[in-house]
Scaffold this motif. Sequence first.
Motif, mmCIF file in Angstrom:
data_model
loop_
_atom_site.group_PDB
_atom_site.id
_atom_site.type_symbol
_atom_site.label_atom_id
_atom_site.label_comp_id
_atom_site.label_asym_id
_atom_site.label_seq_id
_atom_site.Cartn_x
_atom_site.Cartn_y
_atom_site.Cartn_z
ATOM 1 N N SER A 5 0.960 -0.706 0.199
ATOM 2 C CA SER A 5 -0.251 -0.118 0.217
ATOM 3 C C SER A 5 0.784 1.204 0.057
ATOM 4 O O SER A 5 0.743 2.096 0.877
ATOM 5 C CB SER A 5 -0.895 -0.313 0.938
ATOM 6 O OG SER A 5 -1.363 -0.777 1.220
ATOM 7 N N LEU A 6 1.771 1.398 -1.176
ATOM 8 C CA LEU A 6 3.378 2.919 -0.573
ATOM 9 C C LEU A 6 2.428 3.741 -1.289
ATOM 10 O O LEU A 6 1.024 3.685 -1.720
ATOM 11 C CB LEU A 6 3.779 1.916 -1.843
ATOM 12 C CG LEU A 6 5.045 1.344 -1.095
ATOM 13 C CD1 LEU A 6 5.588 0.702 -2.612
ATOM 14 C CD2 LEU A 6 6.171 2.140 -0.267
ATOM 15 N N LYS A 7 2.556 4.829 -0.601
ATOM 16 C CA LYS A 7 1.770 6.143 -0.970
ATOM 17 C C LYS A 7 3.142 7.181 -1.397
ATOM 18 O O LYS A 7 4.278 6.741 -1.137
ATOM 19 C CB LYS A 7 1.198 7.078 0.190
ATOM 20 C CG LYS A 7 0.438 5.983 1.454
ATOM 21 C CD LYS A 7 0.408 6.412 2.280
ATOM 22 C CE LYS A 7 -1.286 6.004 3.171
ATOM 23 N NZ LYS A 7 -1.100 5.842 4.723
ATOM 24 N N PRO A 8 3.180 8.378 -2.398
ATOM 25 C CA PRO A 8 3.973 8.952 -2.412
ATOM 26 C C PRO A 8 4.466 9.726 -1.662
ATOM 27 O O PRO A 8 6.083 9.571 -1.907
ATOM 28 C CB PRO A 8 2.785 10.360 -3.373
ATOM 29 C CG PRO A 8 1.434 9.310 -3.666
ATOM 30 C CD PRO A 8 1.647 8.874 -2.278
ATOM 31 N N GLU A 9 4.517 10.118 -0.184
ATOM 32 C CA GLU A 9 4.885 10.455 0.993
ATOM 33 C C GLU A 9 5.683 9.519 1.164
ATOM 34 O O GLU A 9 6.698 9.362 1.752
ATOM 35 C CB GLU A 9 4.060 11.063 1.791
ATOM 36 C CG GLU A 9 3.441 9.716 1.915
ATOM 37 C CD GLU A 9 1.909 10.270 2.049
ATOM 38 O OE1 GLU A 9 1.682 10.768 0.670
ATOM 39 O OE2 GLU A 9 0.589 10.017 2.636
ATOM 40 N N ASP A 10 6.010 8.161 1.093
ATOM 41 C CA ASP A 10 6.915 7.057 1.174
ATOM 42 C C ASP A 10 8.401 6.940 0.030
ATOM 43 O O ASP A 10 9.561 6.332 0.021
ATOM 44 C CB ASP A 10 6.887 5.313 1.398
ATOM 45 C CG ASP A 10 5.313 5.198 1.894
ATOM 46 O OD1 ASP A 10 4.314 4.022 1.609
ATOM 47 O OD2 ASP A 10 5.474 5.230 2.664
#
Length: 126
Positions: free
Chosen positions: A85-90
């Motif tokens: 569930s990767l997010k841009p903020e990762d």
Amino acid sequence: QVQLVESGGGSVQAGGSLRLSCAASGYTYSSNCMGWFRQAPGKEREGVAAIYTGGGSTYYADSVKGRFTISQDNAKNTVYLQMNSLKPEDTAMYYCAAEVLVVAGTLPAPADFGYWGQGTQVTVSS
């Protein structure tokens, strides 16, 4: 001396997954804790997850709890970071680190670690 080599970074879309690996070699008895850290441009390095390789205790940053899992393969002297569930903020450079630490019940800080890998880039697009 402990040598750490990270791999598994790359570019994914938001919601995707990646698994990072950190292979340790050298005098691995000089560390009992391995951690993953990340640093985005213009930001300080922050802890992501850590594992105490003896008892298997794990700790996570609040921002990744429930999405990231740190694990180990002692036979291979390798620690993994499964990122779901990767997010841009990762998006960041992810580093592996190792050290001998006393279990303190919290995620260790970057300053606690003396051995570092070269990093692997993770980019998450929206």
